[in-house]
Motif scaffolding. Structure first.
Motif, PDB file in Angstrom:
ATOM      1  N   SER A 171       4.915   2.092  -0.325  1.00 24.16           N
ATOM      2  CA  SER A 171       5.516   0.819  -0.724  1.00 24.16           C
ATOM      3  C   SER A 171       6.286   0.182   0.421  1.00 24.16           C
ATOM      4  O   SER A 171       6.177  -1.028   0.665  1.00 24.16           O
ATOM      5  N   GLN A 212       3.666  -0.876   3.553  1.00 25.39           N
ATOM      6  CA  GLN A 212       2.415  -1.572   3.309  1.00 25.39           C
ATOM      7  C   GLN A 212       2.137  -2.696   4.303  1.00 25.39           C
ATOM      8  O   GLN A 212       1.000  -2.872   4.743  1.00 25.39           O
ATOM      9  N   PRO A 213       3.138  -3.525   4.711  1.00 26.00           N
ATOM     10  CA  PRO A 213       2.834  -4.583   5.694  1.00 26.00           C
ATOM     11  C   PRO A 213       2.221  -4.040   6.984  1.00 26.00           C
ATOM     12  O   PRO A 213       1.301  -4.657   7.544  1.00 26.00           O
ATOM     13  N   SER A 262       4.164 -12.019  -0.307  1.00 22.43           N
ATOM     14  CA  SER A 262       3.175 -11.361  -1.168  1.00 22.43           C
ATOM     15  C   SER A 262       1.916 -11.012  -0.388  1.00 22.43           C
ATOM     16  O   SER A 262       1.253 -10.007  -0.679  1.00 22.43           O
ATOM     17  N   TRP A 302       2.384  -7.768   1.471  1.00 24.40           N
ATOM     18  CA  TRP A 302       2.321  -6.615   0.573  1.00 24.40           C
ATOM     19  C   TRP A 302       1.039  -6.617  -0.260  1.00 24.40           C
ATOM     20  O   TRP A 302       0.954  -5.916  -1.256  1.00 24.40           O
ATOM     21  N   THR A 340      -0.764  -3.379  -2.152  1.00 26.87           N
ATOM     22  CA  THR A 340       0.246  -2.330  -2.335  1.00 26.87           C
ATOM     23  C   THR A 340      -0.158  -1.350  -3.433  1.00 26.87           C
ATOM     24  O   THR A 340       0.042  -0.132  -3.296  1.00 26.87           O
ATOM     25  N   CYS A 377      -0.406   2.544  -2.924  1.00 26.50           N
ATOM     26  CA  CYS A 377       0.456   3.503  -3.624  1.00 26.50           C
ATOM     27  C   CYS A 377      -0.370   4.555  -4.360  1.00 26.50           C
ATOM     28  O   CYS A 377      -0.011   5.737  -4.378  1.00 26.50           O
ATOM     29  N   GLU A 414      -7.626  -5.633   1.521  1.00 26.08           N
ATOM     30  CA  GLU A 414      -6.694  -6.114   2.542  1.00 26.08           C
ATOM     31  C   GLU A 414      -7.376  -6.993   3.582  1.00 26.08           C
ATOM     32  O   GLU A 414      -6.738  -7.862   4.186  1.00 26.08           O
TER      33      GLU A 414
END
Length: 335
Positions: free
Chosen positions: A27, A30-31, A62, A65, A68, A72, A153
Motif C-alpha cells: 500500500s 504502490q506509486p 489516484s 495508486w 493498489t 495488495c 498499471e
C-alpha cells in the motif's frame, strides 16, 4: 526460536504476519511500483517525464495508486505464502539430523552473543536454498495476480477494471496468459530471494557482532559503551535497527544482481506475442534497445525493494519475537 530451538509460533501466525506486513508495504509503495512498470514497458520511458505526465493528468493521486488492490493481493498473499513456507523449510532443516551432519545447520554457535534474529540459524547454503524455494513456490501461485496487476498499471492496455483485465486475458490468450513471464519471474525471484536471505542473515550477524564489540568493556571494570542487551526494550530497539539496516543493504545487493530478469519479465507480461520467451525477449531487448534496457527501472526497483523488504522483514521478525516472548511468559506462569 532464534537459536535453533523449537518453534512456538504456529504456521498460521507466520502466514498472518506475512499477510499483514506485505499488505502494508504494498500500500505504501504502490506509486514506485507503478512508475517502474511504466518505465520498463518501453525503452524511451524515463522517471521524470513519466512522473510529470501522471501528475499533470486528471486525478494524479489516484493514478499513482492505480493497481493498489492487485498489488495488495499479490504482495500480501505472496508474503504470507512466502514467510510461512520459508519458516516451515527453515524449521525442518534446522531440526533435521541429516542437514546437521552435512553442515547445513551449524552444530556450534559461531554467532554473536547478541542476536537480532527471530529465525533458526542456518548455513549460507541453507539460507540461499530455502529462500529461493520459498519465493518460487509463492511466486507461481501469485503469477496470475501479477500479470493482471502489471497490465492494469501499464498504458499499453485500456483496461477499465480488474475484472475487465481478467476477461480480456482469458478471451485473447486463454488461461495460459495468466502465467506469461513466469519463467523470467522464477529465474528472477529464485536468485533474488536466495541472495536476499543469504545477505540479510550475514548482515545481521556482522551488525550484531559490532553490537557485541560496542557493549564489551575495553578494560576490566570499565563502563559499557551501550546498554546491556538484557533490557527487553533496548534489546528490541537494537534488533529493529539491525534488521532494518540489514534488509536495506541485502535488498540493494540482490536487486542489482537480478534486475535484468525483472526487466525481461515485465516485457514478457506486457507483450508476450512480441517477445515470446525469456531468451528471445532478452536478445531482442539488447538488439533493439541496448544492454542498458536490462537495467531499466533499477533505481526505482532498488529503492522500492530496499524499503519494502526491510519494512516487511523487520515487522515480521518483530511480530514473531513479541509473540514468542508472550508465549514464554504464559509458559512460565503455568510452571
Amino acid at each position: 526460536m532464534s537459536n535453533g530451538g523449537q518453534p512456538r509460533s504456529s504456521s498460521s501466525f507466520h502466514f498472518a504476519a506475512g499477510l499483514l506486513t506485505g499488505t502494508i508495504s504494498a500500500s505504501l509503495l504502490q506509486p514506485a511500483d507503478l512508475l517502474k512498470t511504466r518505465i520498463q514497458q518501453t525503452s524511451s520511458s524515463s522517471l521524470l517525464p513519466t512522473l510529470r505526465a501522471i501528475l499533470s493528468g486528471p486525478s494524479p493521486i489516484s493514478q499513482l495508486w492505480r493497481g493498489t488492490l492487485p498489488s495488495c493481493i499479490r504482495t500480501g498473499l505472496g508474503s504470507a505464502l512466502y514467510f510461512s513456507t520459508l519458516n516451515a523449510l527453515r524449521q525442518n532443516v534446522a531440526s533435521s539430523k541429516l542437514f546437521t551432519s552435512t553442515g547445513l545447520v551449524p552444530t556450534s554457535s559461531p554467532h554473536p552473543k547478541f542476536s537480532s534474529s527471530s529465525l533458526p540459524q542456518l548455513s549460507n547454503t541453507a539460507n540461499l536454498t530455502t529462500g529461493a524455494i520459498a519465493r518460487v513456490s509463492a511466486g507461481f501461485v501469485m503469477t496470475p495476480v501479477t500479470v493482471i496487476k502489471v497490465r492494469y498499471e501499464s498504458t499499453l492496455y485500456a483496461y477499465k477494471s480488474l475484472w475487465g483485465a481478467t476477461s480480456a486475458i482469458i478471451g485473447t490468450e486463454g488461461f495460459k496468459g495468466f502465467f506469461s513471464g513466469f519463467g523470467a519471474t522464477a529465474i528472477r525471484d529464485a536468485p533474488y530471494a536466495g541472495l536476499y536471505v543469504l545477505f540479510y542473515e550475514q548482515m545481521k550477524r556482522r551488525l550484531s557482532g559490532l553490537q557485541d564489540v560496542a557493549a564489551r568493556p575495553l578494560l576490566p571494570g570499565a563502563l559499557r559503551l551501550v546498554p546491556s542487551s538484557g533490557s527487553e526494550s533496548k534489546s528490541s530497539g537494537s534488533s529493529v535497527s539491525i534488521n532494518f539496516v540489514s534488509g536495506v543493504l541485502a535488498a540493494g545487493l540482490a536487486t542489482t544482481i537480478t534486475n535484468p530478469f525483472d526487466a525481461v519479465k515485465t516485457r514478457l507480461q506486457l507483450m508476450p506475442g512480441k517477445y515470446g520467451n525469456l531468451l528471445k525477449a532478452a536478445r531482442r531487448m539488447v538488439q533493439e534497445d541496448g544492454a542498458r534496457s536490462l537495467f531499466d527501472g533499477l533505481g526505482l526497483r532498488m529503492g522500492r525493494k530496499a524499503i519494502s523488504s526491510a519494512l516487511s522483514w523487520t515487522l515480521y521478525e518483530e511480530m514473531i519475537r513479541r509473540a514468542e516472548l508472550r508465549w514464554d511468559d504464559k509458559a512460565s506462569q503455568v510452571i
